[in-house]
Design an enzyme around this catalytic site. Structure first.
Site, short mmCIF file in Angstrom:
data_model
loop_
_atom_site.label_atom_id
_atom_site.label_comp_id
_atom_site.label_asym_id
_atom_site.label_seq_id
_atom_site.Cartn_x
_atom_site.Cartn_y
_atom_site.Cartn_z
N GLY A 205 0.83 -1.20 0.00
CA GLY A 205 0.00 0.00 0.00
C GLY A 205 0.86 1.25 0.00
O GLY A 205 0.38 2.34 -0.33
N THR A 207 3.21 4.10 -1.04
CA THR A 207 3.41 4.75 -2.34
C THR A 207 4.89 5.12 -2.51
O THR A 207 5.69 4.99 -1.58
CB THR A 207 2.56 6.05 -2.40
OG1 THR A 207 2.85 6.81 -1.22
CG2 THR A 207 1.09 5.73 -2.46
N SER A 228 -0.81 -1.27 -5.10
CA SER A 228 -1.70 -0.18 -5.53
C SER A 228 -1.50 1.06 -4.67
O SER A 228 -1.44 0.96 -3.44
CB SER A 228 -3.16 -0.64 -5.43
OG SER A 228 -4.01 0.43 -5.76
N GLN A 230 -3.73 3.12 -4.24
CA GLN A 230 -5.07 3.51 -3.81
C GLN A 230 -5.87 2.26 -3.47
O GLN A 230 -6.06 1.38 -4.31
CB GLN A 230 -5.76 4.28 -4.94
CG GLN A 230 -7.16 4.72 -4.67
CD GLN A 230 -7.32 5.56 -3.42
OE1 GLN A 230 -7.97 5.13 -2.47
NE2 GLN A 230 -6.74 6.75 -3.39
N HIS A 264 -2.99 16.63 1.38
CA HIS A 264 -2.83 15.52 2.33
C HIS A 264 -2.27 16.06 3.64
O HIS A 264 -1.69 17.17 3.65
CB HIS A 264 -1.85 14.46 1.80
CG HIS A 264 -2.41 13.59 0.73
ND1 HIS A 264 -2.49 13.99 -0.59
CD2 HIS A 264 -2.90 12.32 0.76
CE1 HIS A 264 -3.01 13.00 -1.31
NE2 HIS A 264 -3.28 11.98 -0.52
N LYS A 268 2.74 13.71 5.12
CA LYS A 268 2.93 12.89 3.91
C LYS A 268 4.24 13.27 3.22
O LYS A 268 4.52 14.43 2.98
CB LYS A 268 1.73 13.06 2.95
CG LYS A 268 1.87 12.19 1.69
CD LYS A 268 0.56 12.05 0.96
CE LYS A 268 0.70 11.32 -0.36
NZ LYS A 268 1.06 9.90 -0.21
N1 LIG Z 1 -2.56 2.61 -0.98
C1 LIG Z 1 -3.34 3.40 -0.29
O1 LIG Z 1 -4.58 3.39 -0.44
C2 LIG Z 1 -2.77 4.33 0.71
C3 LIG Z 1 -1.44 4.48 0.77
N2 LIG Z 1 -0.89 5.25 1.72
C4 LIG Z 1 0.57 5.28 1.77
O2 LIG Z 1 1.02 4.52 2.89
C5 LIG Z 1 2.26 5.02 3.35
C6 LIG Z 1 2.19 5.25 4.84
O3 LIG Z 1 1.26 6.26 5.13
P1 LIG Z 1 0.94 6.71 6.63
O4 LIG Z 1 0.59 5.56 7.47
O5 LIG Z 1 0.00 7.83 6.53
O6 LIG Z 1 2.37 7.24 7.09
P2 LIG Z 1 2.97 7.34 8.55
O7 LIG Z 1 4.10 8.30 8.48
O8 LIG Z 1 1.90 7.60 9.54
O9 LIG Z 1 3.55 5.86 8.84
C7 LIG Z 1 4.69 5.32 8.26
C8 LIG Z 1 5.38 4.42 9.28
O10 LIG Z 1 6.50 3.78 8.65
C9 LIG Z 1 7.57 3.77 9.60
N3 LIG Z 1 8.87 3.65 8.92
C10 LIG Z 1 9.78 4.61 8.67
N4 LIG Z 1 10.86 4.08 8.06
C11 LIG Z 1 10.62 2.77 7.92
C12 LIG Z 1 11.33 1.69 7.35
N5 LIG Z 1 12.54 1.84 6.82
N6 LIG Z 1 10.75 0.47 7.35
C13 LIG Z 1 9.56 0.29 7.87
N7 LIG Z 1 8.83 1.28 8.42
C14 LIG Z 1 9.35 2.50 8.44
C15 LIG Z 1 7.44 5.08 10.34
O11 LIG Z 1 8.11 5.01 11.56
C16 LIG Z 1 5.94 5.20 10.47
O12 LIG Z 1 5.51 4.60 11.65
C17 LIG Z 1 2.54 6.26 2.50
O13 LIG Z 1 3.36 5.91 1.43
C18 LIG Z 1 1.16 6.64 1.96
O14 LIG Z 1 1.22 7.34 0.75
C19 LIG Z 1 -1.64 5.92 2.64
C20 LIG Z 1 -2.99 5.83 2.60
C21 LIG Z 1 -3.67 5.03 1.64
O1 LIG Z 2 -0.62 9.29 2.20
C1 LIG Z 2 -1.87 9.26 2.13
O2 LIG Z 2 -2.60 9.71 3.00
C2 LIG Z 2 -2.47 8.69 0.93
N1 LIG Z 2 -1.70 8.15 0.04
C3 LIG Z 2 -2.10 7.53 -1.16
C4 LIG Z 2 -1.56 8.27 -2.34
O3 LIG Z 2 -0.44 8.79 -2.26
O4 LIG Z 2 -2.23 8.31 -3.38
C5 LIG Z 2 -3.60 7.34 -1.23
C6 LIG Z 2 -4.38 8.46 -0.64
O5 LIG Z 2 -4.19 9.61 -1.40
C7 LIG Z 2 -3.93 8.68 0.79
#
Ligand SMILES: NC(=O)C1=CN([C@@H]2O[C@H](COP(=O)(O)OP(=O)(O)OC[C@H]3O[C@@H](n4cnc5c(N)ncnc54)[C@H](O)[C@@H]3O)[C@@H](O)[C@H]2O)C=CC1
Ligand SMILES: O=C(O)C1=N[C@H](C(=O)O)C[C@H](O)C1
Length: 381
Positions: A205, A207, A228, A230, A264, A268
């Site tokens: 998940g 990105t 993905s 998203q 966002h 982010k």
């Molecule tokens: N595919 C989707 O639908 C979605 C994707 N995302 C993506 O998910 C990712 C995480 O988003 P959030 O939880 O909001 O971020 P966040 O910053 O809250 O969490 C990320 C976590 O990863 C940890 N981390 C840092 N370095 C690391 C490493 N080397 N190995 C493992 N973990 C490590 C951090 O300590 C933190 O706890 C982003 O890339 C975001 O764009 C977010 C929401 C939806």
């Molecule tokens: O980091 C987020 O919050 C999100 N990341 C994904 C993206 O980069 O597209 C999905 C959504 O926008 C939330």
């Protein structure tokens, strides 16, 4: 036997004002109404069953079953016996259907990035969905050694060192485990390489990172994966529609100018992966636009005043706006998808994990999937 199964499945929850007994379980509700209105010599007994998924016994047909009995001077004992028999036969038919109902899928799941917003939300959704959360999660070196409480469990956080051994022992101890990754863009490639080396199926998940390298790694290793940017069902459907439009009408928007704004939470680290995916469709539709033209909004003050993000969602939201204008400025199009909170993504991630589990179990030929595949095969709840 039948009534025993019935009482194990359904608990009596109330007796309604009109004397109906309501029995319920997480599978649905059964109303048993035994009205004895003596009009002349008639005894009327009505049973109504309302059952929901996964029991679909009355889907094609009688949602409501009504039985009228005619009785001639029935003795209390005979009547009691008859009613008991009627109830038992109804119960045994319920029991048969329940036994045949599809069992809920369950398997072990590791959520990496449990210390972050998405990781935590996914781990909690996994527990709610009845999956077995493995109490191990990878995070940054700063978080290493911590124990985080998620879904009522203590999850041990591991930093980057010793990951290969830890993941290998998890796979030995928890056969059929699926990994879900919600970490940081900088960790995407290294993490995927580790999952591929161990051969564990995973949902990516997270990105960012080098996406070309990511796909090549997984293709070469022939590991099962859903990748993905998203996971939200309705946004995935929008993305699928955009892809279809681009396939069907390439160049339909040529000459149009495009403006993309994405907002966002301030934490982010990368540009929206979803916006990048939507833009690739616009490019196929003939629009000239580069990813570095996306306007990112990360300032909470602007988000409140300009974008209209509710204050309580400043720490977790994803607003996207795409504005197309014709060359002579007489026609314009606007698309928007605004998400507050994390739950839509967490639920979608669990759908992806369940989908992947089924693909692994069925030894599917195709190994790499995206969320459009998950949605298309009807696997999003
Ligand atoms: N595919 C989707 O639908 C979605 C994707 N995302 C993506 O998910 C990712 C995480 O988003 P959030 O939880 O909001 O971020 P966040 O910053 O809250 O969490 C990320 C976590 O990863 C940890 N981390 C840092 N370095 C690391 C490493 N080397 N190995 C493992 N973990 C490590 C951090 O300590 C933190 O706890 C982003 O890339 C975001 O764009 C977010 C929401 C939806
Ligand atoms: O980091 C987020 O919050 C999100 N990341 C994904 C993206 O980069 O597209 C999905 C959504 O926008 C939330």
């Amino acid at each position: 036997m039948a009534s025993l199964s019935f009482s194990l499945l359904f608990r009596h929850s109330e007796t309604t004002r009109r004397g109906a007994s309501r029995y319920s379980s997480n599978r649905g509700q059964v109303f048993i109404v035994q009205e004895e209105s003596r009009k002349g010599r008639k005894i009327v007994q009505i049973m109504v069953l309302v059952l929901q998924n996964p029991i679909v016994i009355f889907r094609q047909g009688n949602l409501k079953q009504t039985t009228f009995f005619r009785s001639q001077r029935e003795s209390a004992v005979v009547r009691k016996k008859r009613l008991l028999k009627a109830n038992l036969s109804m119960c045994s038919s319920i029991t048969e259907k329940v036994d045949k109902a599809p069992q809920k899928v369950t398997f072990p799941i590791v959520v990496n990035g449990c210390t972050g917003k998405m990781g935590k939300a996914v781990a909690e959704a996994a527990v709610s969905a009845g999956l077995k959360l493995v109490p191990v999660s990878f995070s940054s070196s700063e978080e290493s050694g911590r124990v985080v409480q998620v879904g009522g469990m203590d999850v041990k956080v591991h930093g980057p060192s010793g990951r290969e051994g830890i993941l290998a022992s998890v796979c030995d101890e928890f056969p059929n485990v699926i990994v879900v990754d919600y970490t940081v863009p900088a960790a995407v490639n290294e993490n995927a390489e580790l999952y591929c080396k161990i051969g564990v199926p995973f949902v990516m998940g997270t990105t960012g990172g080098d996406r070309e390298r990511l796909f090549k790694t997984v293709e070469d290793a022939k590991v099962y994966a859903v990748i993905s940017p998203q996971m939200g069902k309705q946004v995935v459907a929008f993305l699928a529609t955009m892809e279809n439009m681009a396939k069907e009408f390439p160049g339909a928007f040529s000459g149009y100018s495009l403006e993309v704004i994405e907002s966002h939470q301030a934490s982010k680290l990368d540009t929206s992966g979803t916006a990048k995916a939507v833009i690739s469709c616009f490019q196929k539709l003939g629009v000239s636009f580069e990813v570095d033209q996306i306007q990112q909004i990360r300032d909470p003050k602007m988000q409140l005043q300009m974008v209209g993000v509710p204050e309580e969602h400043l720490s977790g939201h994803a607003f996207h706006m795409y504005h197309l204008t014709s060359p002579d400025q007489t026609v314009s199009f606007e698309f928007q998808h605004n998400v507050c909170g994390r739950s839509i993504y967490a639920e979608g991630s669990i759908d992806a994990a369940i989908f992947l589990h089924k693909k692994v179990q069925s030894n599917a030929d195709k190994r790499i999937y995206n969320m459009i595949d998950v949605l298309r095969e009807g696997n999003m709840r």
